[in-house]
Design an enzyme around this catalytic site. Sequence first.
Site, mmCIF file in Angstrom:
data_model
loop_
_atom_site.group_PDB
_atom_site.id
_atom_site.type_symbol
_atom_site.label_atom_id
_atom_site.label_comp_id
_atom_site.label_asym_id
_atom_site.label_seq_id
_atom_site.Cartn_x
_atom_site.Cartn_y
_atom_site.Cartn_z
ATOM 1 N N LYS A 130 -6.626 1.914 10.224
ATOM 2 C CA LYS A 130 -6.747 3.127 11.046
ATOM 3 C C LYS A 130 -8.198 3.582 11.179
ATOM 4 C CE LYS A 130 -2.070 4.527 9.771
ATOM 5 N NZ LYS A 130 -1.133 5.596 9.426
ATOM 6 N N MET A 131 -9.091 2.587 11.255
ATOM 7 C CA MET A 131 -10.501 2.913 11.449
ATOM 8 C C MET A 131 -10.718 3.634 12.774
ATOM 9 S SD MET A 131 -12.339 2.088 8.825
ATOM 10 C CE MET A 131 -13.961 2.256 9.563
ATOM 11 N N VAL A 143 2.733 4.778 1.492
ATOM 12 C CA VAL A 143 3.579 5.052 2.655
ATOM 13 C C VAL A 143 2.714 5.395 3.865
ATOM 14 C CG1 VAL A 143 5.354 6.585 3.574
ATOM 15 C CG2 VAL A 143 5.453 5.850 1.190
ATOM 16 N N SER A 164 33.620 -1.811 -31.119
ATOM 17 C CA SER A 164 32.917 -2.734 -30.197
ATOM 18 C C SER A 164 33.197 -2.346 -28.751
ATOM 19 C CB SER A 164 33.294 -4.188 -30.465
ATOM 20 O OG SER A 164 34.685 -4.387 -30.528
ATOM 21 N N GLY A 204 0.834 -1.185 0.000
ATOM 22 C CA GLY A 204 0.000 0.000 0.000
ATOM 23 C C GLY A 204 0.868 1.235 0.000
ATOM 24 N N ASP A 231 0.614 3.638 5.550
ATOM 25 C CA ASP A 231 -0.728 3.062 5.661
ATOM 26 C C ASP A 231 -0.814 2.052 6.800
ATOM 27 O OD1 ASP A 231 -1.962 4.516 3.717
ATOM 28 O OD2 ASP A 231 -1.813 2.996 2.149
ATOM 29 N N THR A 274 6.314 -5.104 2.413
ATOM 30 C CA THR A 274 6.957 -4.517 1.234
ATOM 31 C C THR A 274 6.900 -2.989 1.278
ATOM 32 O OG1 THR A 274 4.902 -4.640 -0.048
ATOM 33 C CG2 THR A 274 6.397 -6.516 -0.156
ATOM 34 N N GLY A 307 39.251 -1.555 -30.159
ATOM 35 C CA GLY A 307 40.033 -0.414 -29.679
ATOM 36 C C GLY A 307 39.352 0.876 -30.074
#
Length: 647
Positions: free
Chosen positions: A177-178, A44, A558, A42, A46, A122, A484
């Site tokens: 956070k109800m 940041v 290369s 979710g 939360d 996460t 080179g």
Amino acid sequence: MTGEDVKLTDQSFQPESLIGEDIAAYLHAQQHKQMLRFITCGSVDDGKSTLIGRLLYDSKMIFEDQLAALESDSIKHGTQGQEIDFALLVDGLAAEREQGITIDVAYRFFSTDKRKFIVADTPGHEQYTRNMVTGASTADLAVILVDARKGVLEQTKRHSFLVHLLGIRHVVLAVNKMDLVDYDQATFDGIVRDYADFAEEIGVEAFTAIPISGFKGDNITPGDNGAPSPNTPWYEGPSLIHHLETIEIANTRAQERSFRMPVQWVNRPNLDFRGFSGIVSDGTIKPGDPVRVVPSGKTSRVKKIVTFDGDLDAAVAGQSVTLTLEDEVDCSRGDVIAAAGDPPEASDQFEATIVWMDEQALKPGRGYWLKLGTQTVTANVQPPKYEICVNTFEHLAAKTLELNDIGVAELRTDRPIAFEAYETSRQLGGFVLIDKFTNATVGAGMIHFSLRRAQNVHWQPTSITREDHSALKNQKPRVLWFTGLSGSGKSTIANEVEKKLALMNRHTFLLDGDNIRHGLNKDLGFTETDRIENIRRIGEVAKLMADAGLIVLTAFISPFRAERRMVREMLPEGEFIEVFVDTPLEVAEARDVKGLYKKARSGQLKNFTGIDSPYEPPENAEIRVNTVEMTPEEAADHIIAAILPLK
């Protein structure tokens, strides 16, 4: 004996009080609990870490010394000792504690009476999207947290999209956070409506919405008689723990699919035993069942299913076993043993969704290690078809993928591999891309399907082999790869070498960088991507010429080691000889025969090697010549001497 008897902090549980059958029953019950892997994600702040800390605390998976340290840390980090800060159980990095955010993926284990769990906390920040993908890659379920005060945010949508993309079909919308919105039902219902509209848009078919408070514990664990929290009398659904305990998980469904076992190891302890070891990823297998080895297509029947504890009558998804077959078939690590009547596909070209996870952008055309199951092959990613904007879901034009970008592209592997679409099988549809030099994981991908062209193009066997061509010319094929800086003398020295080889009656061909760009590569510019494709094409041409028995000389800047290594891997051992024409930049620039350095310095020529584009000198070239110390003829003599004998 109930689960409450075995909680870590329950002092009433005395293991020594169990005897005989009680111990056996207890151990059997613990060992055979189902495992559910889930992630919390979710935006940041939360409350993801707090929720996990609460789950660990409520399931009594905290030792007493950990609890004491947690109470001490809670005082230190500002809760004044009145409440426990459960997030501190999970936010282990010092940087996370100081900033109050999650940066890394933290994995925690806990257990209840009915199930074992591994949960991944996460990161919420957009810049750590790759970490979130890592946590989601093995999860069966995702808990998407929403702050009840803020509602559905962009990062909520981003993580939900990634969860769906990564094949997680069980989603919990945890409105957290109800307690800070006075447990208001209207607030909860509004958030659920907003999320339902969004979920339908991205293809999420169903989700379970639960009003919770990670801090206070509302609806985290079942109340009395399984009732919801008294603070949410209007909610009639399950608690979070009850839902996690009862949801059907992947292993149950995996056993219903056709048999698949990626081979991890060919077990050959002696001349009398040859078995194939691995973890059964899907289905069930029994002795006598017909099987097919993919990608070779060889068939046989299972003779025995061998384990450390003895032979089995059957094996199911999730079990580690060794299979012996009735026939001697060619099978090695990376192959897949599958049900003969329903094997996975094999191909070397795919369309896939790729999540880029490296600070360095994707280099289309460059060879990366692709690891899918137990298979590891070289893969080239083509320029993306499009990039997906995870906020608007638009398809945007893209030439490459940057850190955290998600795009759809085609891949080509150096040989066919066994696979299935990711939506069918994570094990055979999900892969990672690994940088060949740093060994860093740079991307994760999900296969959609194989390209039809891969099924329509087949290798045509020919009667005259490369060995025949070599014998006719009385020489061993070689590719002398001159590399080179511009102005180092590559073309001049290569030309001298070819002249000397011609006097020795050797069959040669010189591929020069400028000459090739007049025809075969006239469509390519000098961007990094175009340089990679330039060398890939030259490598393929040089390989064909070596197959014809020629000594091939190539004179190209290369600049990148990865592409020189790619060409080396195209050829048999010993046929690629890297010749480093070692000339300092100031010497090459002073020569400036073509006036290119002057244009580059004035800004008229972009992406010029040595000025505004890097040159990566060889680290272990077979031959090194210094044009400050040698004339071109002397350098040519040195090279000829180094490659003798020519047969």
